[in-house]
Design an enzyme around this catalytic site. Structure first.
Site, PDB file in Angstrom:
ATOM      1  N   ASP A  49       0.834  -1.198   0.000  1.00 24.26           N
ATOM      2  CA  ASP A  49       0.000   0.000   0.000  1.00 24.26           C
ATOM      3  C   ASP A  49       0.869   1.249   0.000  1.00 24.26           C
ATOM      4  O   ASP A  49       0.587   2.231  -0.706  1.00 24.26           O
ATOM      5  CB  ASP A  49      -0.919  -0.030   1.229  1.00 24.26           C
ATOM      6  CG  ASP A  49      -1.745   1.236   1.353  1.00 24.26           C
ATOM      7  OD1 ASP A  49      -2.613   1.469   0.509  1.00 24.26           O
ATOM      8  OD2 ASP A  49      -1.508   1.997   2.314  1.00 24.26           O
ATOM      9  N   GLU A 120      -2.104  -5.123  -3.697  1.00 24.99           N
ATOM     10  CA  GLU A 120      -1.120  -4.443  -2.857  1.00 24.99           C
ATOM     11  C   GLU A 120      -0.106  -5.414  -2.273  1.00 24.99           C
ATOM     12  O   GLU A 120       1.083  -5.082  -2.147  1.00 24.99           O
ATOM     13  CB  GLU A 120      -1.832  -3.677  -1.749  1.00 24.99           C
ATOM     14  CG  GLU A 120      -2.627  -2.486  -2.270  1.00 24.99           C
ATOM     15  CD  GLU A 120      -3.390  -1.754  -1.199  1.00 24.99           C
ATOM     16  OE1 GLU A 120      -3.835  -0.623  -1.469  1.00 24.99           O
ATOM     17  OE2 GLU A 120      -3.563  -2.308  -0.093  1.00 24.99           O
TER      18      GLU A 120
END
Length: 224
Positions: A49, A120
């Site tokens: 992320d 992610e």
């Protein structure tokens, strides 16, 4: 520990720019907690992320002289669960996700939340395996269409609806959770948005926020 399937190994080599030498790392990247195994993607998702956010922020900064507000709006759209899930589907990632039997039966492989998380986590694994430059280059390849599309260029539906209400001297929108269904790993939300003396609209999504966004967009289509 299970081995990395040959088709997943091939996919990693073709799509990430990394060598899947560390089978444990890459298995974790594709493994959902519903499998009950010790390793899952949560830690790699946390890392990925941050790599995604920094890469997209740098890319946007390089593009033009947009204001901070416009840059933030586009960044939020480009790193959203919805965009991450779209990217996952475009690169064929869903076929490689490792889900528990029930999560798979519940449609977890097509859940925007799970697809966004695994996207992610794969970015995070690429960063661990090859470093920032390789991971960032992968993000730029995967996000080409989204970056040059309309993501974040227009107002968010909830913001647009607030402005519409204010401009028409109406009360602010009120959002109500109508229904939450499904298990935690594949939850579905239904939300109603209402503006007094105007009307209402229903929105659905894999998260409460997404359902609210869809409800706002639906309201604008019906009443805007």
């Amino acid at each position: 520990m299970p081995s990395l399937p040959p088709e997943t190994r091939d996919w990693i080599e073709r799509n990430t720019g990394a060598k899947p030498d560390d089978a444990r790392l890459w298995l974790a990247a594709f493994t959902h907690g519903s499998t009950g195994e010790t390793l899952d993607y949560q830690r790699l998702e946390f890392l990925g992320d941050r790599v995604l956010g920094l890469t997209i922020a740098q890319w946007l900064y390089e593009q033009n002289g947009d204001t901070e507000g416009t840059l933030s709006q586009r960044l939020n759209a480009l790193v959203s669960r919805r965009t991450c899930a779209h990217v996952a589907r475009s690169v064929g990632l869903p076929a490689h996700i490792r889900l528990g039997k029930q999560a798979n039966a519940d449609g977890g492989r097509e859940s925007d939340n799970i697809l966004g998380d695994v996207t992610e986590s794969v970015i995070g694994a690429c960063f661990v395996a090859q470093g920032f430059d390789t991971a960032s280059a992968m993000v730029r390849r995967w996000w080409q269409e989204a970056m040059h599309g309309h993501a974040g260029r227009s107002k968010h539906p909830k913001s647009a609806l607030q402005e519409w209400a204010a401009g028409n001297q109406r009360r602010m929108p009120e959002y109500e959770l109508v229904e939450r269904s499904g298990p935690d790993h594949a939850a579905h939300f239904t939300v109603r948005v209402t503006i007094h003396n105007v009307g209402d609209a229903i929105g659905k999504g894999d998260s409460k926020q997404q359902a609210e966004t869809n409800a706002a967009a639906g309201f604008l289509e019906q009443h805007g």
